[in-house]
Design an enzyme around this catalytic site. Structure first.
Site, PDB file in Angstrom:
ATOM      1  N   CYS A  24       1.842  -6.477 -43.026  1.00 55.81           N
ATOM      2  CA  CYS A  24       1.722  -7.308 -44.212  1.00 55.81           C
ATOM      3  C   CYS A  24       0.230  -7.522 -44.467  1.00 55.81           C
ATOM      4  CB  CYS A  24       2.351  -8.671 -43.982  1.00 55.81           C
ATOM      5  SG  CYS A  24       3.918  -8.602 -43.151  1.00 55.81           S
ATOM      6  N   ARG A  49      -0.897  -0.617 -48.564  1.00 56.39           N
ATOM      7  CA  ARG A  49      -0.116  -0.760 -47.336  1.00 56.39           C
ATOM      8  C   ARG A  49       1.385  -0.759 -47.614  1.00 56.39           C
ATOM      9  NH1 ARG A  49      -2.235  -4.674 -43.298  1.00 56.39           N
ATOM     10  NH2 ARG A  49      -4.407  -4.197 -43.092  1.00 56.39           N
ATOM     11  N   TRP A  94       5.676  -6.450 -46.353  1.00 61.87           N
ATOM     12  CA  TRP A  94       6.009  -5.030 -46.507  1.00 61.87           C
ATOM     13  C   TRP A  94       7.457  -4.711 -46.166  1.00 61.87           C
ATOM     14  CZ3 TRP A  94       7.124  -1.172 -42.627  1.00 61.87           C
ATOM     15  CH2 TRP A  94       7.263   0.112 -43.177  1.00 61.87           C
ATOM     16  N   ASN A 120       1.194 -12.586 -40.128  1.00 60.27           N
ATOM     17  CA  ASN A 120       1.486 -11.177 -39.953  1.00 60.27           C
ATOM     18  C   ASN A 120       1.659 -10.963 -38.462  1.00 60.27           C
ATOM     19  OD1 ASN A 120       1.531  -8.410 -39.996  1.00 60.27           O
ATOM     20  ND2 ASN A 120      -0.621  -8.157 -40.531  1.00 60.27           N
ATOM     21  N   GLY A 121       2.757 -10.351 -38.033  1.00 59.64           N
ATOM     22  CA  GLY A 121       2.974 -10.145 -36.601  1.00 59.64           C
ATOM     23  C   GLY A 121       4.414 -10.457 -36.235  1.00 59.64           C
ATOM     24  N   GLU A 491       7.717  20.742 -32.974  1.00 58.93           N
ATOM     25  CA  GLU A 491       7.024  19.740 -33.794  1.00 58.93           C
ATOM     26  C   GLU A 491       5.558  20.122 -34.001  1.00 58.93           C
ATOM     27  OE1 GLU A 491       7.810  17.609 -35.782  1.00 58.93           O
ATOM     28  OE2 GLU A 491       6.151  16.214 -35.946  1.00 58.93           O
ATOM     29  N   LYS A 495       3.941  20.713 -37.727  1.00 56.81           N
ATOM     30  CA  LYS A 495       2.720  20.061 -38.219  1.00 56.81           C
ATOM     31  C   LYS A 495       1.727  21.124 -38.680  1.00 56.81           C
ATOM     32  CE  LYS A 495       4.029  16.982 -38.590  1.00 56.81           C
ATOM     33  NZ  LYS A 495       5.111  16.067 -38.335  1.00 56.81           N
ATOM     34  N   GLU A 498       2.861  22.834 -42.043  1.00 56.68           N
ATOM     35  CA  GLU A 498       2.853  22.036 -43.282  1.00 56.68           C
ATOM     36  C   GLU A 498       1.468  21.563 -43.675  1.00 56.68           C
ATOM     37  OE1 GLU A 498       4.936  18.251 -43.507  1.00 56.68           O
ATOM     38  OE2 GLU A 498       4.679  17.978 -41.362  1.00 56.68           O
ATOM     39  N   HIS A 514      12.673  38.023 -25.403  1.00 53.83           N
ATOM     40  CA  HIS A 514      13.911  38.492 -26.043  1.00 53.83           C
ATOM     41  C   HIS A 514      13.678  38.850 -27.508  1.00 53.83           C
ATOM     42  CE1 HIS A 514      16.176  37.618 -22.447  1.00 53.83           C
ATOM     43  NE2 HIS A 514      15.578  36.431 -22.403  1.00 53.83           N
ATOM     44  N   LYS A 613       7.015  13.170 -49.398  1.00 53.49           N
ATOM     45  CA  LYS A 613       7.158  12.285 -48.235  1.00 53.49           C
ATOM     46  C   LYS A 613       8.622  11.934 -48.010  1.00 53.49           C
ATOM     47  CE  LYS A 613       5.516   9.640 -44.929  1.00 53.49           C
ATOM     48  NZ  LYS A 613       5.183  10.381 -43.698  1.00 53.49           N
TER      49      LYS A 613
HETATM   50  C1  F6R Z   1       7.244  16.586 -41.415  1.00 53.02           C
HETATM   51  C2  F6R Z   1       8.043  15.576 -42.092  1.00 53.02           C
HETATM   52  C3  F6R Z   1       9.422  15.915 -42.502  1.00 53.02           C
HETATM   53  C4  F6R Z   1      10.345  14.706 -42.311  1.00 53.02           C
HETATM   54  C5  F6R Z   1      11.732  14.984 -42.898  1.00 53.02           C
HETATM   55  C6  F6R Z   1      12.691  13.853 -42.636  1.00 53.02           C
HETATM   56  O1  F6R Z   1       5.976  16.101 -41.085  1.00 53.02           O
HETATM   57  O2  F6R Z   1       7.575  14.497 -42.323  1.00 53.02           O
HETATM   58  O3  F6R Z   1       9.916  17.022 -41.821  1.00 53.02           O
HETATM   59  O4  F6R Z   1      10.429  14.438 -40.951  1.00 53.02           O
HETATM   60  O5  F6R Z   1      11.630  15.204 -44.284  1.00 53.02           O
HETATM   61  O6  F6R Z   1      12.221  12.672 -43.193  1.00 53.02           O
HETATM   62  P1  F6R Z   1      12.801  11.274 -42.750  1.00 53.02           P
HETATM   63  O7  F6R Z   1      12.379  11.046 -41.337  1.00 53.02           O
HETATM   64  O8  F6R Z   1      12.188  10.291 -43.704  1.00 53.02           O
HETATM   65  O9  F6R Z   1      14.283  11.351 -42.876  1.00 53.02           O
END
Ligand code: F6R
Length: 618
Positions: A24, A49, A94, A120-121, A491, A495, A498, A514, A613
């Site tokens: 927050c 934020r 938030w 906040n906390g 993972e 990263k 992307e 294989h 996102k």
């Molecule tokens: C990769 C990434 C995506 C999300 C995916 C699921 O860095 O962010 O692969 O992990 O779109 O998103 P959530 O977790 O919001 O369901």
């Protein structure tokens, strides 16, 4: 911040029904100018934020006035007439998809309307305090933990606001940044413990805020408060003291950031900031959740199997979760991509279904959660967003406490999803009695050390940056690992692709021979995760297999594994942890690697091409 419980307080210790906000925004101003506009303007600087409601309290001609509303700060502004006065505090709370109410918005005031407070906390002992206050006749207007603080001000002894605030803080446990004003007084008393708070020093006016962004337009002279420190500001002065009231001095620092820099706390990108926030995010995710779990069961059923569903990074967390839960509880567990779940014609005998989604709004995971319910399964959501759609679908919710994640690439939310899975594994293991008390103690102490471990990886970011510069021209890379670091390799590869647009392929190390070995050459670097566990010798064999094809190897090993240098061209060592926790330091190294690759290649980082996102279409 707010905490809301539907079950008993014990259940709330760990899981579900708890809603909370740790990022927050707090601002406060006292000076010789009208405060209302300044305070609201400062508050708007914290909008990045994320927040769902806002409020302001003003000391006006000896009176205390208070206004709050759900929605944007502009909505609050449009509802308020001019509130005269030279001192004010304000707050944003938030929760992007929650059901915020005006009653739960800050500031809060006591029964007599003498004080106003923003917080906040998270206060871990607020339930006991609240019960006592209610018995003594205090009337609460919100479900928040924060409100106890302002009622406690009425109860404690003290000659002035400063001594009363200190007396209250002696009684509370947990994290806080608070700011308090009192009717008839042009002063603000503020304090922090494990929640950020700074003081802005002006000419005949002073500020407090959650971060410098808020006040930069007015002053760049900043005093950073440390944990368990407090301040009293008046138009003419800044008085610093510790929580025992002992005064100290600290010179302000001149901040040279512009406003945009400041939103990122000086980091070049949100992604980097979020990577560096991970020690704190882990700490927050553990706060109050490791104690008293033995008798703290949130469900009584014994599940015979567990299914974890998620997409992308959240699916990878689920894959690591399989190893965690099986190790700790011996309950057969598997992870599945959310969008594939509906196609399984075979339904196991009612597994516990764990749906992971940082946003809580991912269409595929929501659909999978509904499908699981239709199949009669009990569901748990692991999410970072209060009140998001998934929290309404699931029977239980575990909130990760990473704070808003703005960079498109998930980083701190992944690591806190793993924390939630360790906690869940511990809980299931406790119910099933599969963890000895000695092992439990070890695990708890390992978990408490994780913020420090992650910090030490971050301290070595420069080395990773050098490796990234070396490998930036690769067209394609493999990431290999075994056991629970096989999903870590997936993972790391995700990263990399992307953010840096290099084709990254995560692979179980044993599978290279294989097929994929055909792709290896001196132009195809391989990142080999060599954890210090039962897979180590086999991983060394895989590294040799790769170097024989002339592929350069960057080995991610563990301090003490000096022999790795004999086999791999480059080696990055992370601190030693119990093998159960090895994915955490390793993924932090891989996040940094992806980030610096992307920097070296001039990629946009926070908003990579073609991806959003939150993915709200199936
Ligand atoms: C990769 C990434 C995506 C999300 C995916 C699921 O860095 O962010 O692969 O992990 O779109 O998103 P959530 O977790 O919001 O369901």
């Amino acid at each position: 911040m707010e905490a809301r419980y539907r079950g008993t307080s014990r259940q709330g210790q760990f899981i579900a029904e708890r809603t909370w906000f740790h990022l927050c925004g707090i601002v406060g101003f006292t000076g010789e100018r009208e405060a209302q506009e300044i305070v609201l303007d400062c508050l708007k600087r914290l909008e990045y934020r994320g927040y769902d409601s806002a409020g302001i309290a003003m000391i006006s001609d000896g009176a205390l006035t208070l206004k709050k509303s759900v929605g944007e700060i502009s909505a609050l502004e449009s509802q308020i007439e001019r509130m005269p006065g030279l001192t004010g505090i304000a707050h944003t709370r938030w929760a992007t998809h929650g059901k915020p109410t005006t009653a739960n918005a800050h500031p809060f005031t006591d029964c007599k309307g003498e004080y106003a407070l923003v917080h906040n906390g998270i206060l871990t002992n607020y339930m006991e305090l609240k019960e006592q206050l209610i018995k003594r006749g205090h009337k609460f207007t919100s479900e928040t933990d924060s409100e106890v603080l302002v009622h406690m001000l009425e109860e404690v002894a003290g000659a002035d606001l400063k001594s009363k605030v200190l007396a209250v803080l002696k009684l509370v446990e947990g994290s806080y940044a608070i700011a308090v004003v009192q009717k008839g007084h042009d002063e603000i008393v503020a304090a922090r413990n494990e929640s950020p708070l700074i003081v802005g020093v002006g000419h005949d006016e002073n500020f407090i805020a959650s971060d410098v962004t808020a006040i930069l337009k007015h002053t760049n002279e900043v005093i950073y408060l440390l944990d368990r420190e407090a301040v009293r500001i008046t138009p003419k002065g800044v008085e610093l003291f510790d929580l025992n009231g002992v005064a100290f001095e600290r010179d302000p620092k001149k901040v040279s950031w512009n406003l945009e820099d400041a939103e990122k706390s000086g980091y070049a990108h949100f992604m980097l900031k979020e990577i560096f926030e991970q020690p704190r995010a882990i700490h927050e995710s553990l706060l109050g959740r490791l104690e008293g779990q033995e008798d703290d069961a949130f469900f009584k059923e014994q599940f015979t199997s567990i299914k974890i569903l998620g997409c992308g990074t959240s699916y990878h967390a689920g894959l690591v979760g399989k190893y965690i839960i099986e190790e700790l509880s011996r309950i057969p567990t598997n992870a599945q991509i959310s969008s594939e779940y509906r196609y399984s014609p075979v339904t196991e005998a009612k597994p516990l279904v764990v749906c992971i989604s940082q946003s809580g709004e991912t269409a595929d995971t929501l659909a999978a959660a509904r499908e699981a319910k239709k199949r009669g399964c009990k569901t748990i959501a692991i999410t970072n967003v209060l009140g998001s759609a998934i929290t309404r679908e699931a029977d239980f919710v575990i909130y990760t406490r990473a704070g808003p994640e703005i960079g498109v690439a998930a980083t701190k939310t992944f690591v806190t999803q793993l924390i939630a899975l360790y906690l869940l594994g511990l809980r299931l293991g406790t119910i099933k009695n599969t963890i000895s008390s000695e092992r439990r103690r070890e695990i708890v102490s390992e978990m408490r050390a994780l913020p420090r471990i992650v910090q030490s990886v971050l301290n070595d970011a420069g080395k990773i940056e050098d490796f990234a510069k070396k490998y930036k021209c690769a067209q394609s890379m493999f990431f290999i690992g075994r056991h629970m670091n096989y999903p870590t390799s997936l993972e790391g590869a995700l990263k990399t692709k992307e953010i840096s647009y290099i084709h990254g392929e995560g692979y179980p190390a044993g599978e290279l021979k294989h097929g994929p070995l055909a792709l290896l050459s001196k132009d195809t670097p391989v990142v080999a995760i060599c954890a210090a566990d039962h897979t180590y010798e086999k991983m060394l064999g895989n590294v040799r297999e790769v170097t024989a094809r002339e592929s350069p190897v960057l080995a991610i090993g563990v301090e003490g594994n000096q022999d790795l240098e004999k086999y791999a061209e480059d080696v990055f060592l992370v601190p030693k942890v119990d093998p159960l926790f090895s994915p955490i330091p390793i993924i932090v190294a891989l996040q940094l690697f992806a980030y610096y690759l992307a920097i070296a290649r001039g990629c946009p980082i926070d908003k990579p091409r073609n991806i959003a996102k939150t993915v709200t279409v199936e």
